[in-house]
Design a protein around this motif. Structure first.
Motif, short mmCIF file in Angstrom:
data_model
loop_
_atom_site.label_atom_id
_atom_site.label_comp_id
_atom_site.label_asym_id
_atom_site.label_seq_id
_atom_site.Cartn_x
_atom_site.Cartn_y
_atom_site.Cartn_z
N UNK A 1 0.86 -1.29 0.25
CA UNK A 1 -0.39 0.06 -0.12
C UNK A 1 0.96 1.62 0.11
N UNK A 2 1.19 2.07 -1.54
CA UNK A 2 2.46 2.85 -1.85
C UNK A 2 0.85 4.69 -0.80
N UNK A 3 1.81 5.10 0.25
CA UNK A 3 0.93 6.09 0.77
C UNK A 3 1.38 7.00 -0.42
N UNK A 4 -0.16 7.92 -0.48
CA UNK A 4 0.27 9.45 -1.54
C UNK A 4 0.39 10.84 -0.43
N UNK A 5 -0.07 10.41 0.94
CA UNK A 5 0.05 11.32 2.01
C UNK A 5 -1.01 12.53 1.62
N UNK A 6 -2.37 11.98 0.71
CA UNK A 6 -2.93 13.03 0.14
C UNK A 6 -4.68 12.63 0.35
N UNK A 7 -5.52 12.90 0.43
CA UNK A 7 -6.77 13.37 0.70
C UNK A 7 -7.62 13.98 -0.35
N UNK A 8 -8.59 14.17 -0.66
CA UNK A 8 -9.81 14.55 -1.68
C UNK A 8 -11.48 14.71 -0.90
N UNK A 9 -11.77 16.05 -1.95
CA UNK A 9 -13.32 16.53 -1.34
C UNK A 9 -13.87 16.53 -3.31
N UNK A 10 -14.84 15.75 -2.95
CA UNK A 10 -15.65 15.92 -4.34
C UNK A 10 -17.08 16.32 -3.57
N UNK A 11 -17.59 16.72 -5.08
CA UNK A 11 -19.06 16.84 -4.38
C UNK A 11 -20.00 15.29 -4.57
N UNK A 12 -21.51 15.73 -4.12
CA UNK A 12 -21.57 14.65 -4.14
C UNK A 12 -22.28 14.33 -5.73
#
Length: 148
Positions: free
Chosen positions: A47-58
């Motif tokens: 499991x390679x970490x990206x250090x990221x998260x993502x927000x997106x609309x419904x």
């Protein structure tokens, strides 16, 4: 918070993580890079970490797909073929919505993934639900938590 954006998770704030970008105006995917150096031995899944998260609309999902050069040149694939990052994965208490990329080395030699090396791409996709959809539960965890 913008309706669609990437952000660096708290534990990687001081590690010079670059936010994903499309490299040409007609690219569909945002390049996702490794946040750390990883050695992937033959037959191994990491499991390679990206250090990221993502927000997106419904009504949207982020699909994660291996970069074609990784499959052809390095004989690496996504262990789950296509990653699905649901909207409610972000900011969960287990891991803050950290995007991990499950890479499998199908080649005969170890593969070294450098920190900052682009390994996958994320593509935002709209999706629909059925007229009689009754999904009303809330996410209860992080990576792999919706296995029921």
């Amino acid at each position: 918070m913008p309706t669609r954006s990437f952000a660096v998770i708290t534990q990687y704030q001081n590690r010079n993580i670059s936010l994903p970008k499309r490299h040409t105006k007609d690219s569909a995917g945002y390049d996702l890079a490794s946040a750390e150096m990883v050695t992937l031995n033959p037959g191994e899944i990491h499991l390679v970490p990206t250090g990221l998260k993502v927000y997106m609309p419904p009504g949207e999902v982020l699909l994660v797909i291996i970069r074609s050069s990784w499959a052809v040149k390095k004989r690496c694939v996504l262990a789950n073929q296509v990653g699905v990052i649901d909207r409610d994965y972000v900011d969960n208490p287990d891991n803050e919505g950290h995007i991990f990329i499950p890479i499998e080395n199908r080649g005969p030699e170890p593969v070294i993934i450098k920190a900052g090396e682009r390994i996958a791409q994320g593509i935002f996709v709209k999706f629909g639900v059925t007229d009689n959809d009754i999904s009303d539960a809330d996410r209860q965890g992080g990576f792999g938590s919706t296995t029921q």
